[in-house]
Design a protein around this motif. Structure first.
Motif, mmCIF file in Angstrom:
data_model
loop_
_atom_site.group_PDB
_atom_site.id
_atom_site.type_symbol
_atom_site.label_atom_id
_atom_site.label_comp_id
_atom_site.label_asym_id
_atom_site.label_seq_id
_atom_site.Cartn_x
_atom_site.Cartn_y
_atom_site.Cartn_z
ATOM 1 N N ALA A 46 -15.910 -13.908 13.049
ATOM 2 C CA ALA A 46 -14.498 -14.291 12.920
ATOM 3 C C ALA A 46 -13.662 -13.199 12.264
ATOM 4 N N VAL A 81 -13.536 -12.971 16.781
ATOM 5 C CA VAL A 81 -13.702 -14.154 17.626
ATOM 6 C C VAL A 81 -14.131 -15.307 16.729
ATOM 7 N N VAL A 82 -13.293 -16.329 16.644
ATOM 8 C CA VAL A 82 -13.579 -17.492 15.802
ATOM 9 C C VAL A 82 -14.157 -18.585 16.694
ATOM 10 N N LYS A 114 -12.458 -21.952 17.685
ATOM 11 C CA LYS A 114 -11.028 -21.717 17.936
ATOM 12 C C LYS A 114 -10.832 -20.826 19.168
ATOM 13 N N THR A 115 -11.243 -19.555 19.071
ATOM 14 C CA THR A 115 -11.087 -18.636 20.206
ATOM 15 C C THR A 115 -11.944 -19.120 21.370
ATOM 16 N N LEU A 116 -13.158 -19.500 21.064
ATOM 17 C CA LEU A 116 -14.087 -20.068 22.045
ATOM 18 C C LEU A 116 -14.815 -21.224 21.376
ATOM 19 N N THR A 117 -15.195 -22.228 22.184
ATOM 20 C CA THR A 117 -16.002 -23.301 21.612
ATOM 21 C C THR A 117 -17.462 -23.077 22.010
ATOM 22 N N GLU A 122 -17.982 -23.690 25.596
ATOM 23 C CA GLU A 122 -17.559 -22.574 26.452
ATOM 24 C C GLU A 122 -18.584 -21.441 26.460
ATOM 25 N N MET A 173 -8.297 -13.731 25.370
ATOM 26 C CA MET A 173 -8.982 -14.929 24.869
ATOM 27 C C MET A 173 -8.039 -15.790 24.036
ATOM 28 N N VAL A 174 -7.149 -15.139 23.289
ATOM 29 C CA VAL A 174 -6.186 -15.887 22.470
ATOM 30 C C VAL A 174 -5.147 -16.527 23.382
ATOM 31 N N LYS A 182 -6.015 -19.801 24.999
ATOM 32 C CA LYS A 182 -6.209 -20.978 24.163
ATOM 33 C C LYS A 182 -4.989 -21.425 23.370
ATOM 34 N N VAL A 218 -6.575 -11.818 15.905
ATOM 35 C CA VAL A 218 -7.544 -12.910 16.047
ATOM 36 C C VAL A 218 -6.848 -14.266 16.058
ATOM 37 N N GLY A 219 -7.348 -15.162 16.886
ATOM 38 C CA GLY A 219 -6.758 -16.499 16.952
ATOM 39 C C GLY A 219 -7.260 -17.231 18.183
ATOM 40 N N PRO A 220 -6.636 -18.311 18.570
ATOM 41 C CA PRO A 220 -5.560 -18.964 17.822
ATOM 42 C C PRO A 220 -6.130 -19.749 16.647
ATOM 43 N N LEU A 221 -5.422 -19.768 15.534
ATOM 44 C CA LEU A 221 -5.898 -20.441 14.331
ATOM 45 C C LEU A 221 -4.998 -21.633 14.006
ATOM 46 N N THR A 260 -9.469 -18.787 8.288
ATOM 47 C CA THR A 260 -10.485 -19.619 8.939
ATOM 48 C C THR A 260 -11.114 -20.620 7.978
#
Lengths: 467, 282
Positions: free
Chosen positions: A170, A210-211, A214-217, A220, B23-24, B27, B86-89, B219
């Motif tokens: 993250a 990459v969280v 959030k960014t990916l589950t 996914e 990627m952000v 989402k 980085v996100g989305p948060l 986070t």
């Protein structure tokens, strides 16, 4: 030859000098000291030390190589079991693990196993010749969530077996708590970076920023073709005491204070991230994180006091860290507990720039009562014994509660009452092909336990994908 | 590294950028935020997502130049890169099931209010937008608000454009005239949101506020973004990064949040001056 009853001392920076710099406190054994210390090992048949190691390093075997000055041989033995020896040699609580079981320790001081491990790892980092080779790929893809000790270990073990591993981090730098939590003076970040580079050489992809959740589950990740996922997302939200004044400016969680200094490098003047430096700092708590926060604040120029509600005997931090902190001039106020944090408030001028900043902390004296369920004597307040410590900064080092991001976005992932992910003995969660380990499962624990969990999960994932 | 695909100055102190971060973009929902770092030595700052384009994988951010980091960001040109993104948060704004809403935005907060207004409009809600700025030169996104709102009330503090006064003036007039909303959503400076909440309170209408405290990781790790909610007489600590950034406006302790927001005021002012001097020399 008579056995030296004492461990060879660890060469260290002078406390007066190191209190003002962020260089590593301990300097490591020289080759000569290492060989002499290795000779203290009795090489006993039943090797009780191995059972004290969460990753079961073949300890007498690697020490035997050191005796022969075969340091590369020693490294090969350690690396069969541990993927992060330079890290563990520094931050493992050896005194309560391998060294606590050492036969020599019955009469004398135990063998300095941790110091020898560190020596071997550092020797290898400086002199190791062989280049890591990417193993033949077996065609399976595995995702690892988090690049802390459990994630790096799991990724390393799987990569060595030929899995294509992607690690998702993250933050902007890989390493997890090794980077944001443990300070430079205890674990130089160059060592962590080297471990991460080693993994990349094995073919591991490390994706920062990459969280997962959030960014990916997690779902996914499976859609993207990963066949198994290891969750090593670490501990989470910092705990506060719930006392008055915790919102004043100058009250930090240890996580925030350490992240500002370690990850964001706020101790260097050239960076943009601010941190409160100097003045008087009170750190609340008695664990390793409290020691790290206190010693960081000291190096940033502060007078530092640690407030802990029990006595020295119950203090959970490693003895070595406590001794280092005392040598550096940190004051311990034991059997004291904060009752409220005091702040500046100028009723005449609501725009006074000092308004809302910490001015002190009120504490109450404690005494120890009956032992609780865990056998630790319960601290009890001494009525009317409140007193005030003046300070500018308060750092709360009280532990953490698990991060909700993955739990909230992964259907069917069961957690316990404390929010920790529930796993079986094979590190498997309530979701098929989803494994977990480290602080995300246990709550705040040690680097080596997290590594052990990552290792166990790698083995289980390998078995699962080979069924 | 993340590419600045498009850059546009919205007014002399507010800039819009579209950053390549597929990627952000894939989402992000209205109300969520990202964290960026301009350079290797940079700090992490949160910025609310001002829109995204899934087709070309870009995320729109709008920022006011207020300190060192936003100054550095503003010096980046189209086609250049920023270090981290980085996100989305955070949680998205809850938009479902509301038929008539009032969006109250202030200053650069309007940039964040806009995607929320657009989302309500897309879902078929009746949208009233009360948007306030200091003066005419600072007005941004007027056409965009007109496109997604059933009614736009433009306010300036000095009366140089639209109506003269604070956003609470027309809000109070509407409510006193018997107008009612399923929800009021307010995004802007803390002091403005505090007074919007106070204005709506007598009328028993839910108010959602979007908080933007100091953050580091974003986070749920550092706790720097904590704020205090008063829930049924009990004080509860919440973290804006994972529990928010939207909160029930009636519960938020604004005075505390505003005070905490000024923790590094001196540091930031000096850092901003130092950065400006660097650019002047260059």
């Amino acid at each position: 030859m008579a056995i030296n009853p004492k461990k060879h001392e660890m060469p260290s920076q002078d406390p007066k000098v190191r209190a003002h710099n962020f260089n590593e406190v301990t300097l490591g054994y020289t080759m000569q000291i290492a060989v002499e210390e290795a000779q203290r090992c009795l090489n006993c048949k039943n090797s009780p030390c191995v059972s004290g190691c969460p990753v079961n390093i073949s300890i007498p075997e690697f020490i035997a190589h050191i005796k022969e000055s075969d340091f590369d041989g020693a490294y090969q033995v350690i690396s069969r079991s541990s993927s992060l020896p330079a890290v563990c040699g520094r931050v493992c609580p050896q005194e309560s693990q391998c060294e606590s079981k050492c036969t020599l320790g019955v009469k004398f001081e135990p063998v300095g196993i941790g110091r020898l491990e560190r020596f071997v790892a550092d020797w290898h980092n400086a002199n190791g010749k062989e280049q890591p080779v990417m193993p033949a790929q077996n065609g399976h893809k595995v995702a690892v969530v988090g690049s802390g000790p459990s994630g790096l270990t799991c990724a390393g073990d799987l990569a060595k077996k030929g899995y294509k591993v992607s690690v998702f981090e993250a933050l902007h730098t890989a390493g997890g708590v090794l980077v944001y939590g443990i300070p430079e003076f205890r674990l130089p970040k160059a060592i962590v970076a080297k471990e991460v580079e080693g993994l990349k050489a094995l073919g591991v992809d490390v994706e920062t920023n990459v969280v997962i959740g959030k960014t990916l589950t997690i779902d996914e990740l499976f859609e993207q073709g990963y066949e198994a996922v290891f969750v090593g997302s670490g501990a989470g939200l910092p705990k506060f005491m719930g006392i008055e004044g915790e919102a004043y400016k100058g009250v930090y969680s240890a996580n925030e204070f350490l992240t500002r200094s370690n990850l964001m490098k706020a101790y260097r003047d050239v960076v943009d991230t601010p941190i409160m430096k100097g003045g008087k700092v009170v750190v609340v708590g008695g664990g390793n994180v409290a020691m790290d926060a206190a010693r960081t604040a000291l190096r940033l120029g502060a007078e530092v006091t640690i407030v802990y509600r029990r006595s020295m005997a119950e203090l959970p931090a490693r003895r070595e860290e406590v001794e280092h902190a005392e040598e550096e001039g940190i004051v311990f106020r034991l059997l004291n507990n904060p009752t409220k944090i005091l702040g500046y408030n100028n009723p005449e001028n609501p725009r006074d720039p000092k308004n809302g900043f910490v001015t002190g902390i009120e504490c109450i004296r404690m005494e120890l009562g009956e032992p609780d369920a865990k056998g630790r004597r319960r601290p009890i307040e001494v009525p009317g014994s409140e007193f005030t410590l003046e300070c500018d900064t308060v750092i709360m080092a009280l532990g953490t509660s698990p991060n909700p991001l993955i739990k909230d976005t992964t259907k069917g992932l069961e957690v316990n009452d404390h929010g920790g992910i529930i796993v079986n003995e094979d590190a498997l969660t309530s979701r098929q092909a989803v494994y977990a380990g480290g602080d995300a499962v246990t709550g705040a624990a040690t680097v080596i336990l997290a590594m052990g969990a990552g290792k166990n999960a790698a083995r289980a994932i390998d078995e699962y994908l080979n069924k | 590294m993340y590419k600045i695909v498009r850059k546009r100055e919205l007014n002399p102190t507010v800039t819009q950028m579209e950053i390549e971060a597929p990627m952000v973009a894939n989402k992000a929902l209205p109300g969520q935020f990202i964290i960026l770092r301009v350079s290797e030595e940079g700090e992490r700052i949160p910025l609310t997502v001002a829109g995204c384009n899934k087709a070309d994988g870009t995320v729109k951010i709008i920022f006011q130049i207020v300190g060192s980091t936003t100054e550095q960001l503003n010096h980046k040109k189209e086609g250049e890169y920023i270090q981290d993104f980085v996100g989305p948060l955070g949680r998205a704004t809850e938009t479902e099931g509301k038929k008539k809403v009032c969006i109250v935005g202030g200053g650069v907060g309007n940039a964040i209010a806009l995607p929320v207004a657009e989302e309500f409009h897309r879902l078929g809600a009746n949208v009233t937008s009360i948007i306030g700025f200091r003066d005419k030169n600072l007005v941004i996104l007027e056409d965009e608000f007109r496109a997604c709102s059933d009614r736009v009330i433009m306010m300036t503090d000095d009366g140089s454009y639209g109506r003269h006064g604070n956003v609470t003036v027309p809000l109070k007039e509407l409510l006193e005239a018997g107008e009612t909303f399923d929800e009021v959503i307010t995004i802007g400076p803390g002091i403005m949101m505090k007074f919007v909440v106070a204005t709506v309170k007598p009328f028993n209408i839910p108010v959602t506020v979007s908080m933007n405290p100091i953050m580091i990781d974003g986070t749920g790790m550092c706790g720097g973004c904590r704020l205090t909610l008063n829930q049924n007489g009990k004080k509860v600590t919440k973290f804006a990064c994972v529990d928010g950034p939207d909160f029930n406006g009636y519960e938020v302790d604004f005075d505390e949040a505003m005070s905490r927001g000024r923790m590094y005021f001196d540091f930031e002012r000096h850092a901003h001056e130092a950065t400006c001097n660097l650019y002047k020399k260059a």
